[in-house]
Design a protein around this motif. Sequence first.
Motif, PDB file in Angstrom:
ATOM      1  N   LYS A  64     -89.643  70.538  64.605  1.00 53.11           N
ATOM      2  CA  LYS A  64     -88.896  70.632  63.350  1.00 53.11           C
ATOM      3  C   LYS A  64     -87.394  70.750  63.637  1.00 53.11           C
ATOM      4  O   LYS A  64     -86.580  70.081  63.004  1.00 53.11           O
ATOM      5  CB  LYS A  64     -89.373  71.813  62.517  1.00 53.11           C
ATOM      6  N   ARG A  65     -87.052  71.595  64.587  1.00 48.49           N
ATOM      7  CA  ARG A  65     -85.646  71.765  64.940  1.00 48.49           C
ATOM      8  C   ARG A  65     -85.035  70.470  65.469  1.00 48.49           C
ATOM      9  O   ARG A  65     -83.908  70.117  65.121  1.00 48.49           O
ATOM     10  CB  ARG A  65     -85.529  72.854  66.012  1.00 48.49           C
ATOM     11  N   ASP A  66     -85.805  69.758  66.272  1.00 46.48           N
ATOM     12  CA  ASP A  66     -85.342  68.490  66.813  1.00 46.48           C
ATOM     13  C   ASP A  66     -85.130  67.480  65.683  1.00 46.48           C
ATOM     14  O   ASP A  66     -84.128  66.761  65.653  1.00 46.48           O
ATOM     15  CB  ASP A  66     -86.348  67.956  67.832  1.00 46.48           C
ATOM     16  N   LYS A  67     -86.062  67.437  64.747  1.00 45.06           N
ATOM     17  CA  LYS A  67     -85.931  66.530  63.599  1.00 45.06           C
ATOM     18  C   LYS A  67     -84.704  66.889  62.774  1.00 45.06           C
ATOM     19  O   LYS A  67     -83.945  66.003  62.354  1.00 45.06           O
ATOM     20  CB  LYS A  67     -87.191  66.574  62.734  1.00 45.06           C
ATOM     21  N   ASP A  68     -84.484  68.177  62.544  1.00 43.99           N
ATOM     22  CA  ASP A  68     -83.307  68.615  61.780  1.00 43.99           C
ATOM     23  C   ASP A  68     -82.011  68.183  62.478  1.00 43.99           C
ATOM     24  O   ASP A  68     -81.068  67.737  61.811  1.00 43.99           O
ATOM     25  CB  ASP A  68     -83.310  70.134  61.591  1.00 43.99           C
ATOM     26  N   LEU A  69     -81.958  68.323  63.781  1.00 48.34           N
ATOM     27  CA  LEU A  69     -80.767  67.899  64.529  1.00 48.34           C
ATOM     28  C   LEU A  69     -80.555  66.390  64.432  1.00 48.34           C
ATOM     29  O   LEU A  69     -79.415  65.925  64.266  1.00 48.34           O
ATOM     30  CB  LEU A  69     -80.867  68.327  65.996  1.00 48.34           C
ATOM     31  N   ASN A  70     -81.639  65.642  64.525  1.00 50.88           N
ATOM     32  CA  ASN A  70     -81.524  64.188  64.407  1.00 50.88           C
ATOM     33  C   ASN A  70     -81.081  63.780  63.000  1.00 50.88           C
ATOM     34  O   ASN A  70     -80.283  62.847  62.842  1.00 50.88           O
ATOM     35  CB  ASN A  70     -82.831  63.501  64.790  1.00 50.88           C
ATOM     36  N   ASP A  71     -81.594  64.477  61.980  1.00 54.28           N
ATOM     37  CA  ASP A  71     -81.166  64.209  60.603  1.00 54.28           C
ATOM     38  C   ASP A  71     -79.685  64.517  60.430  1.00 54.28           C
ATOM     39  O   ASP A  71     -78.955  63.751  59.793  1.00 54.28           O
ATOM     40  CB  ASP A  71     -81.993  65.033  59.609  1.00 54.28           C
ATOM     41  N   GLN A  72     -79.266  65.645  60.993  1.00 58.80           N
ATOM     42  CA  GLN A  72     -77.853  66.027  60.896  1.00 58.80           C
ATOM     43  C   GLN A  72     -76.969  64.990  61.600  1.00 58.80           C
ATOM     44  O   GLN A  72     -75.900  64.638  61.097  1.00 58.80           O
ATOM     45  CB  GLN A  72     -77.638  67.416  61.500  1.00 58.80           C
ATOM     46  N   ALA A  73     -77.420  64.481  62.741  1.00 60.88           N
ATOM     47  CA  ALA A  73     -76.665  63.454  63.467  1.00 60.88           C
ATOM     48  C   ALA A  73     -76.581  62.164  62.642  1.00 60.88           C
ATOM     49  O   ALA A  73     -75.526  61.516  62.603  1.00 60.88           O
ATOM     50  CB  ALA A  73     -77.295  63.186  64.824  1.00 60.88           C
ATOM     51  N   ALA A  74     -77.675  61.812  61.981  1.00 60.88           N
ATOM     52  CA  ALA A  74     -77.669  60.600  61.157  1.00 60.88           C
ATOM     53  C   ALA A  74     -76.711  60.754  59.972  1.00 60.88           C
ATOM     54  O   ALA A  74     -75.978  59.813  59.631  1.00 60.88           O
ATOM     55  CB  ALA A  74     -79.082  60.296  60.670  1.00 60.88           C
ATOM     56  N   LYS A  75     -76.701  61.927  59.349  1.00 59.78           N
ATOM     57  CA  LYS A  75     -75.768  62.175  58.230  1.00 59.78           C
ATOM     58  C   LYS A  75     -74.324  62.109  58.710  1.00 59.78           C
ATOM     59  O   LYS A  75     -73.456  61.546  58.031  1.00 59.78           O
ATOM     60  CB  LYS A  75     -76.045  63.541  57.598  1.00 59.78           C
ATOM     61  N   LEU A  76     -74.076  62.677  59.873  1.00 63.13           N
ATOM     62  CA  LEU A  76     -72.726  62.656  60.436  1.00 63.13           C
ATOM     63  C   LEU A  76     -72.283  61.221  60.721  1.00 63.13           C
ATOM     64  O   LEU A  76     -71.156  60.835  60.415  1.00 63.13           O
ATOM     65  CB  LEU A  76     -72.683  63.499  61.712  1.00 63.13           C
ATOM     66  N   LYS A  77     -73.184  60.419  61.267  1.00 60.28           N
ATOM     67  CA  LYS A  77     -72.858  59.021  61.538  1.00 60.28           C
ATOM     68  C   LYS A  77     -72.598  58.281  60.234  1.00 60.28           C
ATOM     69  O   LYS A  77     -71.661  57.484  60.130  1.00 60.28           O
ATOM     70  CB  LYS A  77     -73.981  58.339  62.317  1.00 60.28           C
ATOM     71  N   GLY A  78     -73.400  58.553  59.207  1.00 67.27           N
ATOM     72  CA  GLY A  78     -73.197  57.928  57.900  1.00 67.27           C
ATOM     73  C   GLY A  78     -71.840  58.295  57.316  1.00 67.27           C
ATOM     74  O   GLY A  78     -71.129  57.434  56.774  1.00 67.27           O
ATOM     75  N   ALA A  79     -71.462  59.564  57.433  1.00 64.23           N
ATOM     76  CA  ALA A  79     -70.156  60.008  56.929  1.00 64.23           C
ATOM     77  C   ALA A  79     -69.023  59.357  57.710  1.00 64.23           C
ATOM     78  O   ALA A  79     -67.995  58.976  57.124  1.00 64.23           O
ATOM     79  CB  ALA A  79     -70.066  61.532  56.999  1.00 64.23           C
ATOM     80  N   ALA A  80     -69.196  59.220  59.024  1.00 67.68           N
ATOM     81  CA  ALA A  80     -68.169  58.575  59.855  1.00 67.68           C
ATOM     82  C   ALA A  80     -68.037  57.101  59.478  1.00 67.68           C
ATOM     83  O   ALA A  80     -66.917  56.573  59.384  1.00 67.68           O
ATOM     84  CB  ALA A  80     -68.507  58.733  61.332  1.00 67.68           C
ATOM     85  N   ASP A  81     -69.166  56.429  59.245  1.00 64.70           N
ATOM     86  CA  ASP A  81     -69.130  55.025  58.834  1.00 64.70           C
ATOM     87  C   ASP A  81     -68.455  54.868  57.472  1.00 64.70           C
ATOM     88  O   ASP A  81     -67.666  53.940  57.253  1.00 64.70           O
ATOM     89  CB  ASP A  81     -70.546  54.438  58.791  1.00 64.70           C
ATOM     90  N   LYS A  82     -68.761  55.799  56.564  1.00 65.24           N
ATOM     91  CA  LYS A  82     -68.150  55.763  55.226  1.00 65.24           C
ATOM     92  C   LYS A  82     -66.641  55.976  55.323  1.00 65.24           C
ATOM     93  O   LYS A  82     -65.872  55.270  54.646  1.00 65.24           O
ATOM     94  CB  LYS A  82     -68.779  56.816  54.317  1.00 65.24           C
ATOM     95  N   LEU A  83     -66.224  56.917  56.157  1.00 61.50           N
ATOM     96  CA  LEU A  83     -64.787  57.156  56.333  1.00 61.50           C
ATOM     97  C   LEU A  83     -64.101  55.910  56.893  1.00 61.50           C
ATOM     98  O   LEU A  83     -63.025  55.524  56.428  1.00 61.50           O
ATOM     99  CB  LEU A  83     -64.532  58.353  57.256  1.00 61.50           C
ATOM    100  N   GLU A  84     -64.732  55.280  57.871  1.00 62.31           N
ATOM    101  CA  GLU A  84     -64.154  54.073  58.459  1.00 62.31           C
ATOM    102  C   GLU A  84     -64.023  52.963  57.411  1.00 62.31           C
ATOM    103  O   GLU A  84     -63.018  52.249  57.362  1.00 62.31           O
ATOM    104  CB  GLU A  84     -65.023  53.597  59.629  1.00 62.31           C
ATOM    105  N   LYS A  85     -65.026  52.851  56.557  1.00 62.60           N
ATOM    106  CA  LYS A  85     -65.010  51.824  55.512  1.00 62.60           C
ATOM    107  C   LYS A  85     -63.937  52.134  54.457  1.00 62.60           C
ATOM    108  O   LYS A  85     -63.234  51.236  53.985  1.00 62.60           O
ATOM    109  CB  LYS A  85     -66.394  51.752  54.857  1.00 62.60           C
TER     110      LYS A  85
END
Length: 179
Positions: A64-85
Amino acid sequence: MITRAFKSLTNSLLVAGALGAALAVSAPVQAQELKIGYVNSERVLRDAAPAKAALARMEQDFVKRDKDLNDQAAKLKGAADKLEKDAPTLAEAEKNRRQRELVEQDRDLQRKRREFQEDLNQRRNEETAAIVERANKVIKQIFETEKYDLILQDVVFAGPRVDITDKVIKALNAAAGGK
């Protein structure tokens, strides 16, 4: 030249005589054969039922903790992509604020990943130590009941005649089944 050959022959005979005497003295010692066993600890930690059960518990506890970290990483990447756009249309102050937030979120994620890895390593070490302790008790029991002179672990080479790893795994599995 003849004297040199004679001395060489004499020395050879002396060496042969000494070797023969040494073999004659050691013959009674060789009559009592050593009983040696070998345990492949890597196989024990991989194949024994308690090791498999420990791995399953660890996976269950950390998935569960690993999944939460991966979800958080995906959200962070999405936010970074949105900022770049969005960057070309954002005001400089807004762009800087969002970049600082992303950097802060990334630091937080990296800290959580390190903590996760440290917790996982600590748990793995604890589980491994418990299994090694149980395996050593089983090995000692086999050593005493089957009257071994020497049991080795982690050797470079060992023949199948001295490999008692399967006995150790079976005894660990039986003990785990009884608990």
